[in-house]
Design an enzyme around this catalytic site. Sequence first.
Site, PDB file in Angstrom:
ATOM      1  N   ARG A  53       0.731  -1.265  -0.114  1.00 46.69           N
ATOM      2  CA  ARG A  53      -0.109   0.044   0.068  1.00 46.69           C
ATOM      3  C   ARG A  53       1.031   1.334   0.045  1.00 46.69           C
ATOM      4  O   ARG A  53       2.061   1.325   0.265  1.00 46.69           O
ATOM      5  CB  ARG A  53      -1.011   0.061   1.272  1.00 46.69           C
ATOM      6  CG  ARG A  53      -0.867  -0.629   2.487  1.00 46.69           C
ATOM      7  CD  ARG A  53       0.334  -0.129   3.467  1.00 46.69           C
ATOM      8  NE  ARG A  53       0.154   1.547   3.487  1.00 46.69           N
ATOM      9  CZ  ARG A  53       1.218   2.223   3.564  1.00 46.69           C
ATOM     10  NH1 ARG A  53       2.551   2.059   3.748  1.00 46.69           N
ATOM     11  NH2 ARG A  53       0.967   3.663   3.710  1.00 46.69           N
ATOM     12  N   ARG A  96      -7.833  -0.350  -6.213  1.00 48.73           N
ATOM     13  CA  ARG A  96      -7.878   0.818  -5.358  1.00 48.73           C
ATOM     14  C   ARG A  96      -8.210   2.004  -6.339  1.00 48.73           C
ATOM     15  O   ARG A  96      -7.396   2.272  -7.189  1.00 48.73           O
ATOM     16  CB  ARG A  96      -6.747   0.761  -4.384  1.00 48.73           C
ATOM     17  CG  ARG A  96      -6.767  -0.203  -3.555  1.00 48.73           C
ATOM     18  CD  ARG A  96      -5.856  -0.017  -2.271  1.00 48.73           C
ATOM     19  NE  ARG A  96      -6.287   0.689  -1.153  1.00 48.73           N
ATOM     20  CZ  ARG A  96      -5.703   1.639  -0.445  1.00 48.73           C
ATOM     21  NH1 ARG A  96      -4.395   1.298  -0.103  1.00 48.73           N
ATOM     22  NH2 ARG A  96      -6.305   2.197   0.479  1.00 48.73           N
ATOM     23  N   GLN A 203      -1.719   2.317  10.202  1.00 53.01           N
ATOM     24  CA  GLN A 203      -0.266   2.562   9.327  1.00 53.01           C
ATOM     25  C   GLN A 203       0.661   3.461   9.976  1.00 53.01           C
ATOM     26  O   GLN A 203       1.795   3.021  10.071  1.00 53.01           O
ATOM     27  CB  GLN A 203      -0.684   2.962   7.842  1.00 53.01           C
ATOM     28  CG  GLN A 203      -1.304   2.476   6.853  1.00 53.01           C
ATOM     29  CD  GLN A 203      -3.007   2.399   6.746  1.00 53.01           C
ATOM     30  OE1 GLN A 203      -3.468   2.722   8.244  1.00 53.01           O
ATOM     31  NE2 GLN A 203      -3.650   2.330   5.847  1.00 53.01           N
ATOM     32  N   ASP A 244      -1.904  10.889  -1.891  1.00 57.14           N
ATOM     33  CA  ASP A 244      -2.498   9.489  -3.137  1.00 57.14           C
ATOM     34  C   ASP A 244      -2.795  10.477  -4.193  1.00 57.14           C
ATOM     35  O   ASP A 244      -2.578   9.738  -5.514  1.00 57.14           O
ATOM     36  CB  ASP A 244      -3.806   8.840  -2.380  1.00 57.14           C
ATOM     37  CG  ASP A 244      -3.141   8.087  -1.119  1.00 57.14           C
ATOM     38  OD1 ASP A 244      -3.144   8.623  -0.077  1.00 57.14           O
ATOM     39  OD2 ASP A 244      -2.574   6.938  -1.534  1.00 57.14           O
ATOM     40  N   ASN A 254      -5.341  12.351   0.868  1.00 52.53           N
ATOM     41  CA  ASN A 254      -4.261  11.512   1.479  1.00 52.53           C
ATOM     42  C   ASN A 254      -5.024  10.939   2.506  1.00 52.53           C
ATOM     43  O   ASN A 254      -6.152  11.087   2.538  1.00 52.53           O
ATOM     44  CB  ASN A 254      -3.062  12.320   2.087  1.00 52.53           C
ATOM     45  CG  ASN A 254      -1.928  11.598   2.573  1.00 52.53           C
ATOM     46  OD1 ASN A 254      -1.480  10.678   2.225  1.00 52.53           O
ATOM     47  ND2 ASN A 254      -1.838  11.665   4.062  1.00 52.53           N
ATOM     48  N   LYS A 255      -4.366   9.953   3.369  1.00 52.41           N
ATOM     49  CA  LYS A 255      -5.100   9.151   4.342  1.00 52.41           C
ATOM     50  C   LYS A 255      -6.030  10.067   5.214  1.00 52.41           C
ATOM     51  O   LYS A 255      -5.828  11.107   5.790  1.00 52.41           O
ATOM     52  CB  LYS A 255      -4.147   8.380   5.208  1.00 52.41           C
ATOM     53  CG  LYS A 255      -4.443   7.715   6.142  1.00 52.41           C
ATOM     54  CD  LYS A 255      -5.487   6.646   5.997  1.00 52.41           C
ATOM     55  CE  LYS A 255      -4.803   5.524   4.650  1.00 52.41           C
ATOM     56  NZ  LYS A 255      -5.809   4.732   4.140  1.00 52.41           N
TER      57      LYS A 255
HETATM   58  O1  MRU Z   1      -4.544   3.076   2.375  1.00 49.66           O
HETATM   59  P1  MRU Z   1      -2.957   3.347   2.450  1.00 49.66           P
HETATM   60  O2  MRU Z   1      -2.033   2.657   3.303  1.00 49.66           O
HETATM   61  O3  MRU Z   1      -2.634   3.013   0.913  1.00 49.66           O
HETATM   62  O4  MRU Z   1      -2.811   5.009   2.337  1.00 49.66           O
HETATM   63  C1  MRU Z   1      -1.532   5.691   2.172  1.00 49.66           C
HETATM   64  C2  MRU Z   1      -1.327   7.035   2.099  1.00 49.66           C
HETATM   65  O5  MRU Z   1      -2.534   7.675   2.620  1.00 49.66           O
HETATM   66  C3  MRU Z   1      -0.147   7.627   2.085  1.00 49.66           C
HETATM   67  O6  MRU Z   1       0.109   8.837   2.895  1.00 49.66           O
HETATM   68  C4  MRU Z   1       0.035   7.950   0.756  1.00 49.66           C
HETATM   69  O7  MRU Z   1      -0.177   7.086  -0.160  1.00 49.66           O
HETATM   70  C5  MRU Z   1       1.422   8.531   0.181  1.00 49.66           C
HETATM   71  S1  MRU Z   1       2.674   7.356   0.235  1.00 49.66           S
HETATM   72  C6  MRU Z   1       4.200   7.843  -0.166  1.00 49.66           C
END
Ligand code: MRU
Length: 353
Positions: A53, A96, A203, A244, A254-255
């Site tokens: 991920r 995704r 995470q 993202d 982003n997350k």
């Molecule tokens: O759901 P995830 O764990 O894939 O989400 C990841 C994030 O939100 C990260 O901050 C983003 O992908 C940047 S990774 C360098």
Amino acid sequence: VTTLNIPRTIEWIGQLDGCVRLIDQTLLPTEFKFLDCTDLETLREAIVSLRVRGAPAIGVAGAMGLVLGIRTASDSDPAEFNKQLHAAADRLASSRPTAVNLFWALDRMKSCAESNAAQPIPDIKEALLREAMAIRDEDARTCRAIGENGHDLIPEGGGVLTHCNAGSLATAEYGTALALMYSAREHGRRFEVFADETRPLLQGSRLTAWELGKAGIQTTVLCDNMAAQLMKEGRIQIVITGADRIAANGDVANKIGTYGLAVLARAHAIPFYVAAPRSTFDLTLENGDQIPIETRSSAEIREGFGRITAPASANFYSPAFDVTPAGYLSAIVTEQGVIWSPCSQKIREFFSA
Ligand code: MRU
């Protein structure tokens, strides 16, 4: 300059008949295990269930997954080969929706196939494997450059807050937000890192604290609802996250929880930075409202800690990402420099330079 111990998240092992080896991130921090994927469906499941991920790592996984999907395709029938190539790309694209790096990498792989279309099919397959490996290697170099371009933003002796995992595990190597920290440490700077736990899938506590710890960078984990208090206590001097997808006006997906942090940072006059490669920008989208936001299973909230934590009668809503309006960003740190106070015009200029 010291060299830190940073894991390799995803690699192609061997030749065309080899496999994709990735760290199974769902097992961290208690178990460090590789998963070898020899077929597209295993790789796709790994993306869907977050064994691999993070936006750039998903891009690399998508590119390598495409190689898994076409390597047994017909060597003699170009129409059949193309059909399988596009079916494999569509299947991976449905894993995704939010991180644009996946679609960016799949498009790049399709272009590679097109520009080699005059070659015999076995040669096209080899070219696709080389392209997937190039995407991995370029991402590693890109992350290094992001770190170099942004590490000076971290003040000596300061507190750095990050959210989710935008580290080596989320990229080919080294990370985006964490790249700034790795670079700063390699240049001898001292600072304290605070990692948001990052519910529902943790995470931050499972992955960010783990990889920083391996690199010898001490991390303080906090629950997501504690950031405001730490800011008020004066313990956070800078917030850095990954992204993202970034729209043409600088809005950042982003997350989930990133937007809240950006608002908190503004309220406490703390600079808020996003670190991301060019491949995370989606200039086809005018603003962040157009970014598709993944919603995930309610089970991830209801049974978040391996036990029931809410009554089955409750309703759940689980967006995996949120969008931070560009106006909350101090800057976006890329491999090609820093975009200060990002907006449509600055981003247009950056991409046309
Ligand atoms: O759901 P995830 O764990 O894939 O989400 C990841 C994030 O939100 C990260 O901050 C983003 O992908 C940047 S990774 C360098």
